[in-house]
Design a protein around this motif. Structure first.
Motif, PDB file in Angstrom:
ATOM      1  N   ALA A   1      27.047   5.523  55.512  1.00 57.55           N
ATOM      2  CA  ALA A   1      28.352   5.067  54.598  1.00 57.55           C
ATOM      3  C   ALA A   1      27.964   3.955  53.446  1.00 57.55           C
ATOM      4  O   ALA A   1      27.391   3.037  53.931  1.00 57.55           O
ATOM      5  CB  ALA A   1      29.368   4.240  55.486  1.00 57.55           C
ATOM      6  N   TYR A   2      28.173   4.738  52.223  1.00 57.39           N
ATOM      7  CA  TYR A   2      27.779   3.952  51.015  1.00 57.39           C
ATOM      8  C   TYR A   2      29.138   3.146  50.647  1.00 57.39           C
ATOM      9  O   TYR A   2      30.036   4.276  50.252  1.00 57.39           O
ATOM     10  CB  TYR A   2      27.067   4.842  50.101  1.00 57.39           C
ATOM     11  CG  TYR A   2      26.728   4.044  48.732  1.00 57.39           C
ATOM     12  CD1 TYR A   2      25.729   3.244  48.496  1.00 57.39           C
ATOM     13  CD2 TYR A   2      27.744   3.877  48.016  1.00 57.39           C
ATOM     14  CE1 TYR A   2      25.302   2.371  47.525  1.00 57.39           C
ATOM     15  CE2 TYR A   2      27.400   3.252  46.710  1.00 57.39           C
ATOM     16  CZ  TYR A   2      26.367   2.461  46.299  1.00 57.39           C
ATOM     17  OH  TYR A   2      26.012   1.869  45.272  1.00 57.39           O
ATOM     18  N   ILE A   3      29.088   2.131  50.394  1.00 56.24           N
ATOM     19  CA  ILE A   3      30.300   1.316  50.062  1.00 56.24           C
ATOM     20  C   ILE A   3      29.983   0.556  48.563  1.00 56.24           C
ATOM     21  O   ILE A   3      29.138  -0.184  48.606  1.00 56.24           O
ATOM     22  CB  ILE A   3      30.958   0.302  51.069  1.00 56.24           C
ATOM     23  CG1 ILE A   3      30.726   0.966  52.528  1.00 56.24           C
ATOM     24  CG2 ILE A   3      32.105  -0.241  50.758  1.00 56.24           C
ATOM     25  CD1 ILE A   3      31.802   1.941  52.718  1.00 56.24           C
ATOM     26  N   GLY A   4      30.970   0.838  47.550  1.00 60.06           N
ATOM     27  CA  GLY A   4      30.707   0.119  46.348  1.00 60.06           C
ATOM     28  C   GLY A   4      30.584   1.105  45.110  1.00 60.06           C
ATOM     29  O   GLY A   4      31.228   2.341  45.168  1.00 60.06           O
ATOM     30  N   ASP A   5      29.779   0.853  44.150  1.00 55.14           N
ATOM     31  CA  ASP A   5      29.849   1.427  42.966  1.00 55.14           C
ATOM     32  C   ASP A   5      28.983   2.793  43.079  1.00 55.14           C
ATOM     33  O   ASP A   5      28.086   2.894  43.723  1.00 55.14           O
ATOM     34  CB  ASP A   5      28.921   0.601  41.704  1.00 55.14           C
ATOM     35  CG  ASP A   5      29.075   1.048  40.392  1.00 55.14           C
ATOM     36  OD1 ASP A   5      29.951   1.954  40.287  1.00 55.14           O
ATOM     37  OD2 ASP A   5      28.106   0.716  39.766  1.00 55.14           O
ATOM     38  N   GLY A   6      29.600   3.670  42.574  1.00 51.62           N
ATOM     39  CA  GLY A   6      28.928   5.198  42.693  1.00 51.62           C
ATOM     40  C   GLY A   6      27.945   5.190  41.788  1.00 51.62           C
ATOM     41  O   GLY A   6      27.796   6.078  40.866  1.00 51.62           O
TER      42      GLY A   6
ATOM     43  N   TYR B   1      25.725   0.922  53.961  1.00 57.18           N
ATOM     44  CA  TYR B   1      24.794   0.683  52.485  1.00 57.18           C
ATOM     45  C   TYR B   1      25.589   0.118  51.420  1.00 57.18           C
ATOM     46  O   TYR B   1      26.810   0.656  51.395  1.00 57.18           O
ATOM     47  CB  TYR B   1      24.044   1.966  52.107  1.00 57.18           C
ATOM     48  CG  TYR B   1      22.938   1.734  51.290  1.00 57.18           C
ATOM     49  CD1 TYR B   1      22.938   1.142  50.112  1.00 57.18           C
ATOM     50  CD2 TYR B   1      21.450   2.200  51.949  1.00 57.18           C
ATOM     51  CE1 TYR B   1      21.645   1.116  49.442  1.00 57.18           C
ATOM     52  CE2 TYR B   1      20.545   2.159  51.013  1.00 57.18           C
ATOM     53  CZ  TYR B   1      20.462   1.649  49.826  1.00 57.18           C
ATOM     54  OH  TYR B   1      19.255   1.409  48.988  1.00 57.18           O
ATOM     55  N   THR B   2      25.290  -0.827  50.750  1.00 57.31           N
ATOM     56  CA  THR B   2      25.961  -1.236  49.623  1.00 57.31           C
ATOM     57  C   THR B   2      24.953  -1.680  48.465  1.00 57.31           C
ATOM     58  O   THR B   2      23.797  -1.786  48.705  1.00 57.31           O
ATOM     59  CB  THR B   2      26.922  -2.418  50.121  1.00 57.31           C
ATOM     60  OG1 THR B   2      27.831  -2.507  48.693  1.00 57.31           O
ATOM     61  CG2 THR B   2      26.333  -3.664  50.383  1.00 57.31           C
ATOM     62  N   ASP B   3      25.249  -1.907  47.388  1.00 53.92           N
ATOM     63  CA  ASP B   3      24.723  -2.317  45.929  1.00 53.92           C
ATOM     64  C   ASP B   3      25.525  -3.358  45.265  1.00 53.92           C
ATOM     65  O   ASP B   3      26.796  -3.353  45.459  1.00 53.92           O
ATOM     66  CB  ASP B   3      24.261  -1.207  45.196  1.00 53.92           C
ATOM     67  CG  ASP B   3      23.139  -1.220  44.405  1.00 53.92           C
ATOM     68  OD1 ASP B   3      22.625  -2.548  44.191  1.00 53.92           O
ATOM     69  OD2 ASP B   3      23.188  -0.538  43.483  1.00 53.92           O
ATOM     70  N   VAL B   4      25.135  -3.912  44.464  1.00 56.37           N
ATOM     71  CA  VAL B   4      25.853  -5.002  43.832  1.00 56.37           C
ATOM     72  C   VAL B   4      26.936  -4.115  43.062  1.00 56.37           C
ATOM     73  O   VAL B   4      26.913  -2.910  42.620  1.00 56.37           O
ATOM     74  CB  VAL B   4      24.867  -5.512  42.784  1.00 56.37           C
ATOM     75  CG1 VAL B   4      23.835  -6.501  43.371  1.00 56.37           C
ATOM     76  CG2 VAL B   4      24.023  -4.582  41.736  1.00 56.37           C
ATOM     77  N   TRP B   5      27.993  -4.886  42.452  1.00 48.99           N
ATOM     78  CA  TRP B   5      28.915  -4.196  41.930  1.00 48.99           C
ATOM     79  C   TRP B   5      28.869  -3.796  40.198  1.00 48.99           C
ATOM     80  O   TRP B   5      29.132  -2.954  39.819  1.00 48.99           O
ATOM     81  CB  TRP B   5      30.094  -5.075  41.958  1.00 48.99           C
ATOM     82  CG  TRP B   5      31.003  -5.083  43.697  1.00 48.99           C
ATOM     83  CD1 TRP B   5      30.392  -3.902  44.566  1.00 48.99           C
ATOM     84  CD2 TRP B   5      31.633  -6.166  44.185  1.00 48.99           C
ATOM     85  NE1 TRP B   5      30.934  -4.555  45.558  1.00 48.99           N
ATOM     86  CE2 TRP B   5      31.698  -5.712  45.436  1.00 48.99           C
ATOM     87  CE3 TRP B   5      32.044  -7.258  43.669  1.00 48.99           C
ATOM     88  CZ2 TRP B   5      32.598  -6.256  46.386  1.00 48.99           C
ATOM     89  CZ3 TRP B   5      33.118  -8.008  44.642  1.00 48.99           C
ATOM     90  CH2 TRP B   5      33.103  -7.695  45.952  1.00 48.99           C
ATOM     91  N   ALA B   6      28.075  -4.995  39.807  1.00 45.40           N
ATOM     92  CA  ALA B   6      27.676  -4.676  38.452  1.00 45.40           C
ATOM     93  C   ALA B   6      26.315  -4.579  38.231  1.00 45.40           C
ATOM     94  O   ALA B   6      25.397  -5.727  38.421  1.00 45.40           O
ATOM     95  CB  ALA B   6      28.195  -5.872  37.641  1.00 45.40           C
TER      96      ALA B   6
END
Length: 322
Positions: A170-175, A239-244
């Motif tokens: 599950a990837y959450i956040g900015d594509g 999984y996630t990454d920074v929003w900007a």
């Protein structure tokens, strides 16, 4: 059987020599599996104190138009551990940063080096460099893809879960570039992935279609949604990454508002499987895309995946430059 296995590995080894590594869908499941096996071998050898140096006398040129911690250190240390030399080339050090045609740079560097790693903004720059170079070109990151990170991520998931088939990410956040490469990597390796991002910030539609097509051939599933709860439901990996991302700093405040309901926190993680792990490509902003309790908790494997950048990229360099 052992002879057949060795013959198959030799064939794969030969097929990878001299290739570029621009996106994950340029490689099939068998080829990526070979790279993962090689990464595991090199990791275990390093842990056992063995020096494996098949790239003695080889030189990797590392072009950086974007700053980096993990990419620079892992590639520079990796080529050194393999017996070769890494040459750091910032945009201020080479003529490409002053307007020299990319094709000219590629041809000149091909006469000096055995491989090129480039970390830049445009995927088109990487592709033009590869088209004109006679040596392997490795995509260290662009705004569109981050294949080296995902290769290390897949290695990490395999280490912890014992396999890849049937695993749900599950990837959450900015594509962003991470979402794009995770979709492709998951599809090729037969994993399911669900990407949750706000409307207008979802992954590139053409890449999504490509990933869905590959997943259909491998019996897996690629899903894009705007609902993080749907994405995380029964996930094995969150999984996630920074929003900007780098270059989007001016959008930080706007993105914080848009992505506020996409934070990876205790409530969201409770919807995943009990043994789900948390991953992040780093650097992370605690209190934004993920709370400290999750990224610093027992389910977090962020530093294991960061270390695996070294081993996965060593395997890549060895396979392409060896």
């Amino acid at each position: 059987m052992e002879l057949k296995t060795k013959t198959k590995e030799a064939s794969l080894e030969h097929s990878l020599t001299g290739r570029d590594f621009l996106t994950l869908d340029d490689y099939n499941e068998e080829e990526l599996s070979y790279l993962l096996q090689l990464a595991t071998y090199l990791k275990n050898a390093r842990k056992a104190g063995k020096n494996v140096q098949p790239l003695k006398g080889k030189t990797l040129g590392m072009i950086f138009e974007k700053s980096s911690t993990r990419t620079r250190v892992s590639f520079e240390v990796g080529i050194f551990q393999l017996g070769g030399t890494g040459l750091f080339l910032s945009k201020n050090d080479i003529q490409m940063g002053r307007g020299e045609p990319i094709a000219d740079t590629a041809k000149v560097l091909s006469g000096y080096l055995d491989g090129i790693m480039i970390r830049t903004f445009s995927q088109a720059v990487v592709e033009e460099l590869a088209e004109n170079a006679s040596i392997p070109v490795i995509n260290g990151l662009t705004d569109t893809y981050h294949p080296c990170q995902v290769l290390a991520d897949i290695q990490t998931i395999q280490e912890i879960k014992g396999g890849l088939k049937g695993v749900k990410i599950a990837y959450i956040g900015d594509g962003n570039n991470m979402a794009n490469s995770l979709m492709l990597g998951s599809a090729v390796m037969g994993m399911d992935i669900s990407v949750a991002a706000p409307t207008g910030y979802q992954p590139d539609p053409s890449i999504t279609r490509k990933a869905i097509s590959i997943a259909n051939d491998h019996g897996s599933k690629v899903e894009v949604t705007s609902n993080p709860q749907i994405a995380v439901d029964q996930a094995d990996v969150i999984y996630t990454d920074v929003w900007a991302s780098m270059g989007q700093e001016s959008e930080q405040m706007v993105r914080e508002q848009l992505f506020s309901t996409y934070q990876v926190n205790r409530d969201l993680c409770s919807l995943a499987k009990k043994d789900a792990i948390f991953m992040h490509c780093l650097p992370a902003h605690r209190g934004e895309e993920v709370i400290a309790e999750i990224i610093d908790g027992k389910r977090s494997v962020v530093f294991q995946q960061a270390e695996n950048r070294l081993h996965a990229q060593k395997a890549l360099m060895l396979a392409l430059m060896g």
